[in-house]
Design an enzyme around this catalytic site. Sequence first.
Site, PDB file in Angstrom:
ATOM      1  N   TYR B 282     -24.158 -30.686   4.503  1.00 40.56           N
ATOM      2  CA  TYR B 282     -24.130 -31.448   5.748  1.00 40.56           C
ATOM      3  C   TYR B 282     -24.246 -32.949   5.498  1.00 40.56           C
ATOM      4  CZ  TYR B 282     -23.494 -27.425   8.571  1.00 40.56           C
ATOM      5  OH  TYR B 282     -22.917 -26.338   9.149  1.00 40.56           O
ATOM      6  N   HIS B 439     -30.357 -26.358   9.666  1.00 39.56           N
ATOM      7  CA  HIS B 439     -29.566 -25.699   8.620  1.00 39.56           C
ATOM      8  C   HIS B 439     -30.414 -25.304   7.413  1.00 39.56           C
ATOM      9  CE1 HIS B 439     -25.740 -26.015  10.567  1.00 39.56           C
ATOM     10  NE2 HIS B 439     -25.978 -27.280  10.852  1.00 39.56           N
TER      11      HIS B 439
END
Lengths: 757, 757
Positions: B282, B439
Amino acid sequence: MKISIHIISILLFTILSCKDNTDVAVNADDRQKGGHPNLILTQQSVLNIQSQLGEVPLFDKTLKQVKITVNTAIKAGIDVPIPKDMAGGYTHTQHKANYVNMQKAGVLFQILGDETYAIYIRDMLLEYAKIFPTLGRHPQERSYARGKFFWQCLNDSNWLTYTSQAYDCIYDWLPKEQTEYLNKTLFRPYADFLSVETPQYFNRIHNHSTWGNVAVGMIGLVMDDEELVNRALYGLKKADIDLEVKDNDGGFIYDKDGKAGFLANLDSPFSPDGFYTEGPYYQRYAMYPFMIFAQALQQKKPELKIFEYKNGVLLKAVNALLNLTDANGAFFPLNDGQKGMSYYTSSLVSAVDIAYFFGNKQPELLSIAKLQNKVQLDATGLAVAVGLRDEKEKPFVKQSIELSDGANGDEGAVGILRYNDANTTTGLVMKYTGQGLSHGHYDKLSFSLYENGDEVIQDYGLARFVNVEQKNGGGYLKENKTFAKQTIAHNTVIQNETSHFNGDFKTGSKFHSKKYLFDTTNKSFQIMSAKEDNAYPGTNFHRTMVMIKDVEFDKPYVVDVFKITSNRLHQYDLPYYYFGQIISTSFSTEAPQKLSALGTQNGYQHLWKTSESKAELESIQFTWMNNRIFYSITSATNKDDTAILARIGAKDPEFNLRRDPSLILRKNNTKSALFATIIEAHGTYNPVNEKANDAYSKFESIKILQNTDDYTALEFKMKSGITKKLILSNVNASKEAKHKLKLDANTYQWTGAYYFK
Amino acid sequence: MKISIHIISILLFTILSCKDNTDVAVNADDRQKGGHPNLILTQQSVLNIQSQLGEVPLFDKTLKQVKITVNTAIKAGIDVPIPKDMAGGYTHTQHKANYVNMQKAGVLFQILGDETYAIYIRDMLLEYAKIFPTLGRHPQERSYARGKFFWQCLNDSNWLTYTSQAYDCIYDWLPKEQTEYLNKTLFRPYADFLSVETPQYFNRIHNHSTWGNVAVGMIGLVMDDEELVNRALYGLKKADIDLEVKDNDGGFIYDKDGKAGFLANLDSPFSPDGFYTEGPYYQRYAMYPFMIFAQALQQKKPELKIFEYKNGVLLKAVNALLNLTDANGAFFPLNDGQKGMSYYTSSLVSAVDIAYFFGNKQPELLSIAKLQNKVQLDATGLAVAVGLRDEKEKPFVKQSIELSDGANGDEGAVGILRYNDANTTTGLVMKYTGQGLSHGHYDKLSFSLYENGDEVIQDYGLARFVNVEQKNGGGYLKENKTFAKQTIAHNTVIQNETSHFNGDFKTGSKFHSKKYLFDTTNKSFQIMSAKEDNAYPGTNFHRTMVMIKDVEFDKPYVVDVFKITSNRLHQYDLPYYYFGQIISTSFSTEAPQKLSALGTQNGYQHLWKTSESKAELESIQFTWMNNRIFYSITSATNKDDTAILARIGAKDPEFNLRRDPSLILRKNNTKSALFATIIEAHGTYNPVNEKANDAYSKFESIKILQNTDDYTALEFKMKSGITKKLILSNVNASKEAKHKLKLDANTYQWTGAYYFK
């Protein structure tokens, strides 16, 4: 023999031989003189090599590498241990290194004239001569033919084949007493041991025996022992062996016709196309003794015309073998075959060089030699290196090809369809051969599919970790018999969960599949087709595989039509051993609480059944992704057919098998049946830009329009709306035959074995 | 604006700017003038680029490729479909292609001066302006923040971030009525939609919000709309959001401190070392909006000194990200991360170019740009391409590095030990960070091991096929939560088959692991160590990992010491997710008739238990082969410990998980425990010459000599007879501390955190 004489000879020779300085392997003077070396190297070829040192890059490079290897070995000292270990173990590995290093040292002695190398060989041989008379058979009792230095005579024959060459190189350098001593104490007894004392090994039609024959023949040639040479060529004269006895591979220990020896092993396992019935892995292994002995025979017995034997089958064999490879040069693992073995192996370096030299110097072979990046250090390798230096190579383009099986080429074949363009290198291999001797698998009409050197639909290959000692001493694992050889391990139809010929070697060896059609004239529609009538009594198989390149598609797709005719009700399974991850299935899959084996025997006990579902549709679809490529199988089904997802690994406590997956299409309680399937590579996934291109199959469905004894008619419906019809004539493969078929309201007329539009 | 004016300008500019012709992104005149483009390209940088066309190979090459892409798109025609599909579907893919092509077309219009590109953008924007007012939220209802053109606002923000750049490029070319129309009808409402109308998306500390902030900020800068720019930088002013609400990823929809906006997203998820707490996958995704908006801000609001913000954290972030890659440049899949994503991705091309340009032109970055083989088509990319043309690059050598986590760098870290030489490139990654936002995985003190860019001991990564529509529309699969995030999916200790923090996101987010020791000054003995006290209340973890390069070994081996202290009896599992085939095990393995799942929850329900055995020994060994390399794990055990062999795939009806294997070491009914393990790459297998070199581990055993609160002492016994002792101080990591320990008859004294001899 003083080496400095050579230097003068070189000068003379260089002047005399500049006209054609590579064609010197066979020379009448050499032979008559009888001077050594005269087996693989000759006095004259040595002079020629010496005269060109420093001028032929690949030869020089190989020589340099070999020198480093042998110097390292000499520095490590001579080590001839008392034999003890299995393959992969210390004594096994050491004896193996010894013969490899002796052979190389012999070459170096001849070419470089440095006695260090001769001394190394001599001292090593004296060590061997010392222990040889003290040895019984090897203490490891696993082989049907236990050796001396190794657990099996096969490895001992390797030893003798290589060592003969080393011995030839120092023969004239040794005092006569020493050659007499070695001949009497080591070599002649060793040759007898491998032949008359081990007939069940020496006298077979089998790659084992070829090694045995050649070992005995090579040392026979070195010692000028005609008895040994004849024994090598024609086998034992009056061996008294029970013809029904089988060895531990399941192979017969004698040929059915009673023939034996090197020539019999050329006659029978090779087809006229050069296909070796055991399969490419063993053909590769046997090519070295076949070719090196042929080279020696051509040298010492040119009257045999060995390279012309059986219409030049040895040269054809090299060509066949090169064609039996994927895009990376790895051999198709038909029958017992270890994956990853390729034409980069040293036996193929020899084979390619010898075939180039004795086979009209085909420039295509040079491109393979270039990839191999080394040559055999003799006249043949020199010729190859000179050819490369002079930029004579042409690409070796592998085309579609059918290679017949059987001594007369009438026992089926292997068919290979290929399609190459900028998008893909696709190869489809179908096996409709005979049993393939003891290394054969029960896999009539099986196939495998490749893309860019990767397996798409795999042949499992063998269950063995060759030379990994922890795994059964590097030998065959029991799962080779219980799984890898069984029909369910292959992409072909299994009736009633029983292998072809009920897995019986003797029965399987009686039969072969039959070619029906092989036509690759149209590159956009290549077709091969074969029949098998004996795998299951009362049941007939007819498989047709087509590789079609549609202009709307980036890559070719494969149509697989497997027609079964029987008078009784059976269960038919057709596995596709894919790789990678499932993306979608038209049928609903399940997640059982517990996994059970798919069956109890014939290989089924090794498969976990991970899902079983009714087809529910008349055309099912299965999409997966591997190596960042999307693939789909679209198959015509009855709604009651089942789709089984399985994974190898059950009943395998030592984890000897790979945990690979399979889609198995099953038809239950059916007499005649038709599996009609499209296999398609249709898209790519890029994890860097995270784009999935063409992740969906281009096909909507495949439908069976008609399936009679005479004709099979299929319709493919594409998502674009386009439909195509494929009609196959099941009984007449002639190109000229005229056909007429009514399908619903329309009548189709065409000439030739198929209609496609 | 007539394009031909440019030609004169080019000539003038070339003369005036030859002194330093790459440093032109920021120019006071441009800003004051207010003329477009002035976001990423500027009027002056365009002139500079034009003046050097044909002279800077990598820039020219990229430009050529971009031109081909856009010309193809223009030829295909404008297609602005009514939004309908999930990711991977047609409308999704088309809208994505549209913004990518518009951004590129803008660049081409500016550089090449060809109005075709401007017309393409204009016509496309007018289409969007036509449909925008008619659209409600996207019909797909899966997202917590449904978008307009896409199923989630995230993708809409992508659209606006890219399209802002295209719009900037044609802003001055468009008639004023048209910009006013587009601003009013499309852009301002779109910016409001993504922010004030979707606060639960816009106001988080999360990569999603960064995209939202940047989209709004970029269009704000183009339109000179200060309100939007401030909203982007500082978040919504009085958003009224329940602080406890979580989104569908499991993440909070608001920062705990109440901060929001672009700067808050720089403050909080980035550590001072530039590590982004969500993980590299990410971080890579967020780097584009972070860097491109920073470039635009530097251009239009240089007073912000954005590249110096938080001690230059943006530039450090690029460096951190490049270090978080394996030997092939692929990011370590920490937390949710898709394998295969690498620094070849376009966001890293931008990031590297921008970091080079604004960060003192580090020549190491040029070597990465060279591998990427393309540049951003602006002043930053030009500078990179010029640097490469002028051969200024230096190798980017990845060294061992510890990257702190947490806004202040005090919330644990990621440690990477590396060893590179001619034999191997070995990398060991240990994760002792905070939770990593939504996440994050429950994997305290987990690790992964790499060799030559291949995984040896893997981190599973995420359970998702990004943009593969058949797999849940390309979105996260439910197995991401039920398996991939769970502790058992990682190479760390699981207590009582329950994930860390009981798999609770809120609890996990409160804590982080603690650095204990990271010392890589001695390349032959590199050590990292960390503690975790909160994963299980009442239980303390302390893991130390050492990478040792012994002169007798070809490659380094890893020592893994996992110390557990607890006052109550528990079961502890430590998995090692290896790849490939098992070669041998010191414990006897079994072949169960049926396979059952290893457990019922917390990820255990997804593992098949393929074998379970008692250790029986005080040191067990497990050897496997992968990628033709042999590996062994040697681990100290109690005789009652169990070794479980497991395979992923249970309870997975859609086959969403990879069928990868694992060795799980289990200690039962134990309070405190110590897992002491050696992981070793020790040999190779070559299928061409069929040689297995060093197929056996070099270790005989590993023994625990002492394990107290203060010290852990181990002894490694090698097969060569050599023994080594490793003593770790468990409470004092100081380099200066003096230690003294009695072990049996001997007393050991040393200085520093460890003793090794």
